[in-house]
Enzyme design. Sequence first.
Site, short mmCIF file in Angstrom:
data_model
loop_
_atom_site.label_atom_id
_atom_site.label_comp_id
_atom_site.label_asym_id
_atom_site.label_seq_id
_atom_site.Cartn_x
_atom_site.Cartn_y
_atom_site.Cartn_z
N HIS A 87 0.82 -1.21 0.00
CA HIS A 87 0.00 0.00 0.00
C HIS A 87 0.85 1.26 0.00
CE1 HIS A 87 -4.28 -1.46 0.96
NE2 HIS A 87 -3.57 -2.50 0.54
N ASP A 88 2.07 1.17 0.49
CA ASP A 88 2.99 2.32 0.41
C ASP A 88 3.57 2.45 -0.99
OD1 ASP A 88 4.55 4.50 1.34
OD2 ASP A 88 6.26 3.17 1.59
#
EC number: 1.11.1.7
Length: 335
Positions: free
Chosen positions: A75-76
Site C-alpha cells: 500500500h505504500d
Amino acid sequence: MAAATAPKTMPSSVFAAALLLLAAAACQASPYYPLELGYYRYTCPQAEAIVKASMEKAIAQNPGNGAAVIRMLFHDCFVEGCDASVLLDPTPFSPTPEKLAAPNNPSLRGFELIDAIKDALEAACPGVVSCADIIAFAARDASCFLSQGKVSFDMPSGRLDGTFSNASESVKFLVPPTSNLSDLASSFAVKGMSLEDLVVLSGAHTVGRSHCSSFVSDRLDVPSDINPALAAFLRTRCPPNTTTSDDPTVMQDVVTPNAMDIQYYKNVLSHTVLFTSDAALLTSPETAKLVLDNAKIPGWWEDKFEKAMVKMASLEVKTGHQGQVRKNCRAINHY
C-alpha cells in the site's frame, strides 16, 4: 640516456572487450540502483538487526503483525512510490493523507509497530534510517518468519521518506478486492509490474485477516463461484449488512492462517478464497496456469515471491534531494 620508448597501444578489439567487461562489472555491482544492499553498513551497521529482532518479537506475540507490514509495503509502494507516505498523520495543511483513504482505513495496521522500530533505531543511530526502509526491512523479515525461512532474501535500501500524502492517490492506485482481472492487471502495469508479479504477490493473501465488508456484497450477497461450505461458514461470522461499528474480521486462509505458503493457490483452485480479486486469477489461461504452477511446483512460488517483493519495494523510490529521513514516521521534518 636511453631514448624514451613509445607506449604500446592496446588493440581495438582488446579495448572493446575491456569496456564490455567494465560495463558488465558495473551492472553486476549495482543491480538495485539507485538502492543498494548494506546501505547502512557504515552509518548504522545494526539497523537491519534491530528491525529483524523487533519483527521476530512482534510476530511471536501476534502473527498478524507480520501480515500487516507486508500489506503496508504494498500500500505504500503503489502510491507515490516506496516513501513511507502511508505513515503520515493528518495535519491542518494535509487533512486527508493516504492512511485515511478507503483502501487503508480502517483495515491497514502496523503503524504502532513501525513507530516502535523507528524509536529503537533513533536511539541507536539518530536521523539515519528512513521510515521507508523500515517498512521494506520489516516486510522482508515478516515474510521470512511467517514462512519458517522458506522465503528469505536480501532487501536493498537507501530509500528516503516522502513529504506528500493524499488519500485520493490511494484510491487511484489501490484497486478494491472487488476488482476483475483486467483492473488488477492494469493497476500493476501502470507500476511496471507484470501479470506474473500480480499472481505471485497475491500469494501474500495466505496470511492475515479481512473485514467482512471487503467481500460480503460481491461474494455472499450475490451468486459467485465461492465454495458453498466456505460461504456458509462466512455467513455465520459476517452480518448481512456490515457497518463501521459491525464489521468483523475473518482469516483469509482458514487452512494455514499464519503461514506464508502455497496454500493460497490451492484455495484459489478450490474456490475457497474471500475476494473477487483472488477468484479472478482463474479467469484467464495465463494467470490460471501461474496459479497451478505456484500450487504444484515445490519452491516455485517462494523464489518468485522473493524477486517480486524486491521489485515492488524498488518502485519510484526517492533518493538524493527528493526526500528526507523523518525523525518521526508520522510527520515530515520541518527545518
